[in-house]
Design a protein around this motif. Structure first.
Motif, PDB file in Angstrom:
ATOM      1  N   PRO A   1      -1.578  -1.325  -3.223  1.00  0.00           N
ATOM      2  CA  PRO A   1      -2.944  -1.346  -4.307  1.00  0.00           C
ATOM      3  C   PRO A   1      -2.914  -0.312  -5.278  1.00  0.00           C
ATOM      4  O   PRO A   1      -3.852  -0.160  -6.809  1.00  0.00           O
ATOM      5  N   SER A   2      -2.754   1.068  -4.381  1.00  0.00           N
ATOM      6  CA  SER A   2      -3.170   2.216  -5.472  1.00  0.00           C
ATOM      7  C   SER A   2      -2.195   2.065  -7.003  1.00  0.00           C
ATOM      8  O   SER A   2      -2.152   2.706  -8.167  1.00  0.00           O
ATOM      9  N   LEU A   3      -0.939   1.363  -6.443  1.00  0.00           N
ATOM     10  CA  LEU A   3       0.262   1.262  -7.907  1.00  0.00           C
ATOM     11  C   LEU A   3      -0.863   0.436  -8.781  1.00  0.00           C
ATOM     12  O   LEU A   3      -0.207  -0.189  -9.770  1.00  0.00           O
ATOM     13  N   VAL A   4      -1.358  -1.242  -8.402  1.00  0.00           N
ATOM     14  CA  VAL A   4      -1.679  -2.264  -8.743  1.00  0.00           C
ATOM     15  C   VAL A   4      -3.047  -2.078  -9.628  1.00  0.00           C
ATOM     16  O   VAL A   4      -2.840  -1.735 -11.045  1.00  0.00           O
ATOM     17  N   ALA A   5      -3.560  -1.057  -9.325  1.00  0.00           N
ATOM     18  CA  ALA A   5      -4.485  -0.118  -9.657  1.00  0.00           C
ATOM     19  C   ALA A   5      -4.372   0.865 -11.469  1.00  0.00           C
ATOM     20  O   ALA A   5      -4.704   0.650 -12.346  1.00  0.00           O
TER      21      ALA A   5
ATOM     22  N   HIS B   1       9.033  -5.122  -7.219  1.00  0.00           N
ATOM     23  CA  HIS B   1       8.173  -5.457  -7.444  1.00  0.00           C
ATOM     24  C   HIS B   1       7.658  -5.411  -6.333  1.00  0.00           C
ATOM     25  O   HIS B   1       6.078  -5.941  -6.410  1.00  0.00           O
ATOM     26  N   ARG B   2       8.067  -5.999  -5.634  1.00  0.00           N
ATOM     27  CA  ARG B   2       7.421  -5.782  -4.155  1.00  0.00           C
ATOM     28  C   ARG B   2       6.514  -4.768  -3.660  1.00  0.00           C
ATOM     29  O   ARG B   2       5.079  -4.434  -3.221  1.00  0.00           O
ATOM     30  N   LEU B   3       7.245  -3.447  -3.657  1.00  0.00           N
ATOM     31  CA  LEU B   3       6.566  -2.170  -3.601  1.00  0.00           C
ATOM     32  C   LEU B   3       4.933  -2.128  -4.637  1.00  0.00           C
ATOM     33  O   LEU B   3       4.239  -1.342  -4.469  1.00  0.00           O
ATOM     34  N   LEU B   4       5.521  -2.772  -5.851  1.00  0.00           N
ATOM     35  CA  LEU B   4       4.184  -2.633  -6.835  1.00  0.00           C
ATOM     36  C   LEU B   4       3.056  -3.191  -6.837  1.00  0.00           C
ATOM     37  O   LEU B   4       1.814  -2.980  -6.518  1.00  0.00           O
ATOM     38  N   TYR B   5       3.121  -4.834  -5.871  1.00  0.00           N
ATOM     39  CA  TYR B   5       2.214  -5.792  -6.071  1.00  0.00           C
ATOM     40  C   TYR B   5       1.774  -5.929  -4.911  1.00  0.00           C
ATOM     41  O   TYR B   5       0.803  -5.677  -4.297  1.00  0.00           O
ATOM     42  N   GLY B   6       2.774  -4.528  -4.095  1.00  0.00           N
ATOM     43  CA  GLY B   6       2.188  -4.640  -2.280  1.00  0.00           C
ATOM     44  C   GLY B   6       1.811  -3.459  -2.076  1.00  0.00           C
ATOM     45  O   GLY B   6       0.914  -2.939  -1.445  1.00  0.00           O
TER      46      GLY B   6
ATOM     47  N   ALA C   1       6.052   5.884  -9.622  1.00  0.00           N
ATOM     48  CA  ALA C   1       6.583   4.720  -9.841  1.00  0.00           C
ATOM     49  C   ALA C   1       6.570   3.650 -10.957  1.00  0.00           C
ATOM     50  O   ALA C   1       7.937   2.843 -11.487  1.00  0.00           O
ATOM     51  N   LEU C   2       6.060   4.112 -11.627  1.00  0.00           N
ATOM     52  CA  LEU C   2       5.239   3.444 -12.858  1.00  0.00           C
ATOM     53  C   LEU C   2       6.032   3.710 -14.067  1.00  0.00           C
ATOM     54  O   LEU C   2       6.445   3.448 -15.512  1.00  0.00           O
TER      55      LEU C   2
END
Length: 224
Positions: free
Chosen positions: A124-128, A117-122, A62-63
Protein backbone atom coordinates in the motif's frame (compact mmCIF):
# COMPACT_ATOMS: atom_id res chain seq x y z
CA UNK A 1 34.87 21.96 -16.11
CA UNK A 2 32.09 20.47 -18.22
CA UNK A 3 33.94 17.14 -18.31
CA UNK A 4 34.27 17.12 -14.52
CA UNK A 5 30.59 18.03 -14.15
CA UNK A 6 29.62 15.21 -16.49
CA UNK A 7 31.74 12.73 -14.55
CA UNK A 8 30.21 13.78 -11.24
CA UNK A 9 26.73 13.42 -12.68
CA UNK A 10 27.48 9.92 -14.02
CA UNK A 11 28.88 8.86 -10.64
CA UNK A 12 25.79 10.27 -8.94
CA UNK A 13 23.47 8.37 -11.26
CA UNK A 14 25.44 5.15 -10.70
CA UNK A 15 25.03 5.62 -6.96
CA UNK A 16 21.27 6.10 -7.39
CA UNK A 17 21.06 2.87 -9.38
CA UNK A 18 23.29 0.90 -7.02
CA UNK A 19 21.35 1.85 -3.90
CA UNK A 20 17.96 1.39 -5.58
CA UNK A 21 18.74 -2.01 -7.10
CA UNK A 22 20.23 -3.19 -3.79
CA UNK A 23 17.04 -2.14 -2.01
CA UNK A 24 14.76 -3.78 -4.58
CA UNK A 25 16.70 -7.03 -4.30
CA UNK A 26 16.20 -7.02 -0.53
CA UNK A 27 12.52 -6.08 -0.84
CA UNK A 28 11.91 -8.96 -3.25
CA UNK A 29 13.72 -11.42 -0.99
CA UNK A 30 12.20 -10.42 2.34
CA UNK A 31 9.25 -8.13 1.69
CA UNK A 32 9.11 -4.35 1.72
CA UNK A 33 7.99 -3.99 5.34
CA UNK A 34 10.61 -6.45 6.60
CA UNK A 35 13.57 -4.44 5.26
CA UNK A 36 14.74 -1.31 7.06
CA UNK A 37 16.58 1.65 5.60
CA UNK A 38 19.53 0.61 7.75
CA UNK A 39 19.46 -2.83 6.09
CA UNK A 40 19.62 -1.21 2.66
CA UNK A 41 22.43 1.15 3.64
CA UNK A 42 24.48 -1.73 5.02
CA UNK A 43 23.94 -3.87 1.94
CA UNK A 44 24.81 -0.97 -0.39
CA UNK A 45 27.85 -0.12 1.77
CA UNK A 46 26.80 3.47 2.40
CA UNK A 47 25.83 5.32 5.55
CA UNK A 48 22.21 6.15 6.36
CA UNK A 49 22.87 9.90 5.97
CA UNK A 50 24.37 9.22 2.52
CA UNK A 51 21.36 7.12 1.55
CA UNK A 52 18.97 9.88 2.58
CA UNK A 53 20.92 12.38 0.49
CA UNK A 54 19.85 10.34 -2.53
CA UNK A 55 16.41 9.12 -1.45
CA UNK A 56 14.01 11.13 0.67
CA UNK A 57 11.82 8.15 1.63
CA UNK A 58 12.08 4.38 1.80
CA UNK A 59 9.42 4.04 -0.92
CA UNK A 60 11.59 6.03 -3.33
CA UNK A 61 14.20 3.28 -3.18
CA UNK A 62 11.80 1.00 -5.06
CA UNK A 63 10.20 3.64 -7.25
CA UNK A 64 13.51 4.97 -8.58
CA UNK A 65 12.93 2.62 -11.52
CA UNK A 66 10.24 5.06 -12.60
CA UNK A 67 12.32 8.19 -12.04
CA UNK A 68 13.46 8.61 -15.64
CA UNK A 69 9.93 7.93 -16.90
CA UNK A 70 8.18 10.74 -15.04
CA UNK A 71 8.50 13.07 -18.00
CA UNK A 72 8.57 10.41 -20.73
CA UNK A 73 5.18 11.37 -22.18
CA UNK A 74 6.20 15.02 -22.10
CA UNK A 75 9.41 14.18 -23.98
CA UNK A 76 7.42 12.28 -26.61
CA UNK A 77 5.25 15.33 -27.22
CA UNK A 78 8.20 17.71 -27.39
CA UNK A 79 10.35 15.43 -29.59
CA UNK A 80 7.66 14.61 -32.17
CA UNK A 81 7.89 15.94 -35.72
CA UNK A 82 6.17 19.24 -36.43
CA UNK A 83 3.42 17.58 -38.49
CA UNK A 84 2.58 14.84 -35.99
CA UNK A 85 -0.23 15.63 -33.51
CA UNK A 86 0.71 15.10 -29.85
CA UNK A 87 -1.88 12.38 -29.29
CA UNK A 88 -0.70 10.42 -32.33
CA UNK A 89 2.90 10.63 -31.09
CA UNK A 90 1.82 9.25 -27.71
CA UNK A 91 -0.20 6.45 -29.34
CA UNK A 92 2.75 5.50 -31.53
CA UNK A 93 5.11 5.53 -28.55
CA UNK A 94 2.83 3.28 -26.49
CA UNK A 95 2.45 0.81 -29.37
CA UNK A 96 6.23 0.78 -29.83
CA UNK A 97 6.50 -0.07 -26.14
CA UNK A 98 4.12 -2.99 -26.59
CA UNK A 99 6.22 -4.21 -29.51
CA UNK A 100 9.36 -4.11 -27.34
CA UNK A 101 7.52 -5.60 -24.35
CA UNK A 102 8.61 -2.59 -22.33
CA UNK A 103 7.85 -3.33 -18.65
CA UNK A 104 6.21 0.11 -18.37
CA UNK A 105 3.41 -1.12 -20.66
CA UNK A 106 2.75 -4.12 -18.39
CA UNK A 107 3.29 -6.47 -21.33
CA UNK A 108 6.35 -8.29 -20.02
CA UNK A 109 6.48 -11.81 -18.61
CA UNK A 110 10.03 -11.76 -17.28
CA UNK A 111 10.01 -13.34 -13.81
CA UNK A 112 11.90 -10.44 -12.20
CA UNK A 113 9.58 -7.86 -13.78
CA UNK A 114 6.52 -9.75 -12.55
CA UNK A 115 8.00 -10.02 -9.06
CA UNK A 116 8.62 -6.27 -9.00
CA UNK A 117 5.05 -5.55 -10.09
CA UNK A 118 3.73 -7.82 -7.34
CA UNK A 119 5.88 -5.95 -4.84
CA UNK A 120 4.68 -2.59 -6.15
CA UNK A 121 0.95 -3.25 -6.36
CA UNK A 122 0.93 -5.42 -3.25
CA UNK A 123 2.44 -2.78 -0.95
CA UNK A 124 0.00 0.00 0.00
CA UNK A 125 2.71 2.55 0.82
CA UNK A 126 4.33 2.00 -2.59
CA UNK A 127 1.00 2.39 -4.37
CA UNK A 128 0.39 5.64 -2.49
CA UNK A 129 3.87 6.93 -3.35
CA UNK A 130 3.36 5.91 -6.98
CA UNK A 131 0.50 8.38 -7.28
CA UNK A 132 2.93 11.19 -6.50
CA UNK A 133 5.02 10.07 -9.47
CA UNK A 134 1.88 9.92 -11.61
CA UNK A 135 0.99 13.44 -10.54
CA UNK A 136 4.37 14.73 -11.63
CA UNK A 137 3.99 12.91 -14.97
CA UNK A 138 0.66 14.63 -15.48
CA UNK A 139 2.15 18.02 -14.70
CA UNK A 140 5.04 17.52 -17.13
CA UNK A 141 2.72 16.32 -19.89
CA UNK A 142 0.29 19.20 -19.29
CA UNK A 143 3.12 21.69 -19.79
CA UNK A 144 4.20 19.96 -23.00
CA UNK A 145 0.64 19.90 -24.33
CA UNK A 146 0.17 23.56 -23.46
CA UNK A 147 3.22 24.36 -25.56
CA UNK A 148 2.04 22.15 -28.41
CA UNK A 149 -1.59 23.19 -28.91
CA UNK A 150 -2.19 26.30 -31.04
CA UNK A 151 -4.08 28.90 -29.04
CA UNK A 152 -6.81 29.06 -31.63
CA UNK A 153 -7.50 25.32 -31.23
CA UNK A 154 -8.33 25.65 -27.54
CA UNK A 155 -11.76 26.87 -26.38
CA UNK A 156 -11.83 30.46 -25.21
CA UNK A 157 -11.20 30.84 -21.49
CA UNK A 158 -9.18 27.61 -21.27
CA UNK A 159 -6.07 28.59 -23.18
CA UNK A 160 -2.92 26.65 -22.22
CA UNK A 161 -1.05 29.83 -21.26
CA UNK A 162 -2.31 32.67 -19.16
CA UNK A 163 0.20 34.36 -16.87
CA UNK A 164 2.57 31.45 -17.30
CA UNK A 165 0.07 28.93 -15.91
CA UNK A 166 -0.99 25.73 -17.63
CA UNK A 167 -4.64 26.00 -18.60
CA UNK A 168 -7.39 23.60 -17.64
CA UNK A 169 -7.63 22.13 -21.16
CA UNK A 170 -4.04 20.91 -21.13
CA UNK A 171 -4.34 19.65 -17.55
CA UNK A 172 -7.54 17.73 -18.28
CA UNK A 173 -5.99 16.21 -21.39
CA UNK A 174 -2.84 15.18 -19.53
CA UNK A 175 -4.86 13.58 -16.76
CA UNK A 176 -6.89 11.53 -19.22
CA UNK A 177 -3.86 10.42 -21.22
CA UNK A 178 -1.84 9.36 -18.17
CA UNK A 179 -4.89 7.53 -16.78
CA UNK A 180 -5.35 5.63 -20.05
CA UNK A 181 -1.68 4.61 -20.12
CA UNK A 182 -1.86 3.45 -16.50
CA UNK A 183 -5.05 1.42 -17.00
CA UNK A 184 -3.71 -0.22 -20.17
CA UNK A 185 -0.49 -1.17 -18.38
CA UNK A 186 -2.32 -2.59 -15.37
CA UNK A 187 -4.64 -4.62 -17.59
CA UNK A 188 -1.67 -6.03 -19.50
CA UNK A 189 0.06 -6.93 -16.24
CA UNK A 190 -3.07 -8.69 -14.96
CA UNK A 191 -3.26 -10.80 -18.13
CA UNK A 192 0.36 -11.86 -17.83
CA UNK A 193 0.06 -12.37 -14.07
CA UNK A 194 -2.81 -14.80 -14.62
CA UNK A 195 -0.81 -16.95 -17.01
CA UNK A 196 -0.78 -15.32 -20.45
CA UNK A 197 2.55 -14.90 -22.19
CA UNK A 198 3.61 -11.47 -23.34
CA UNK A 199 3.49 -12.62 -26.97
CA UNK A 200 0.12 -14.28 -26.50
CA UNK A 201 -1.40 -11.19 -24.89
CA UNK A 202 0.08 -8.75 -27.38
CA UNK A 203 -2.74 -8.75 -29.99
CA UNK A 204 -5.36 -7.93 -27.34
CA UNK A 205 -3.05 -5.33 -25.79
CA UNK A 206 -2.57 -3.60 -29.15
CA UNK A 207 -6.32 -3.66 -29.84
CA UNK A 208 -7.06 -2.20 -26.42
CA UNK A 209 -4.49 0.56 -26.90
CA UNK A 210 -5.88 1.46 -30.32
CA UNK A 211 -9.40 1.56 -28.88
CA UNK A 212 -8.31 3.71 -25.94
CA UNK A 213 -6.49 6.26 -28.09
CA UNK A 214 -9.41 6.38 -30.51
CA UNK A 215 -11.64 7.30 -27.56
CA UNK A 216 -9.15 9.96 -26.49
CA UNK A 217 -8.94 11.35 -30.01
CA UNK A 218 -12.67 11.95 -30.15
CA UNK A 219 -12.59 14.14 -27.04
CA UNK A 220 -9.15 15.78 -27.10
CA UNK A 221 -9.44 17.53 -30.43
CA UNK A 222 -6.83 20.24 -29.72
CA UNK A 223 -4.18 17.53 -29.46
CA UNK A 224 -5.48 15.04 -32.02
Amino acid sequence: MSGETGLRERKKQRMYRTISETAISLFLQRGFDEVSVADVAAAAEVSKPTLFRYFAAKEDLALHRFADQEDESARVVRDRTAVEPPLEALRRHFLDGLERHDPVTGLNDDAEVLAFHRLLYGTPSLVARLFAYIGRSEDALARALAEAAPAEAVPEGTAPGGSGAVGITARLAAGQIIAVQRILAQENWRRVETGATAWGAQPDAVAAADRAFTMLRSGLTPYA
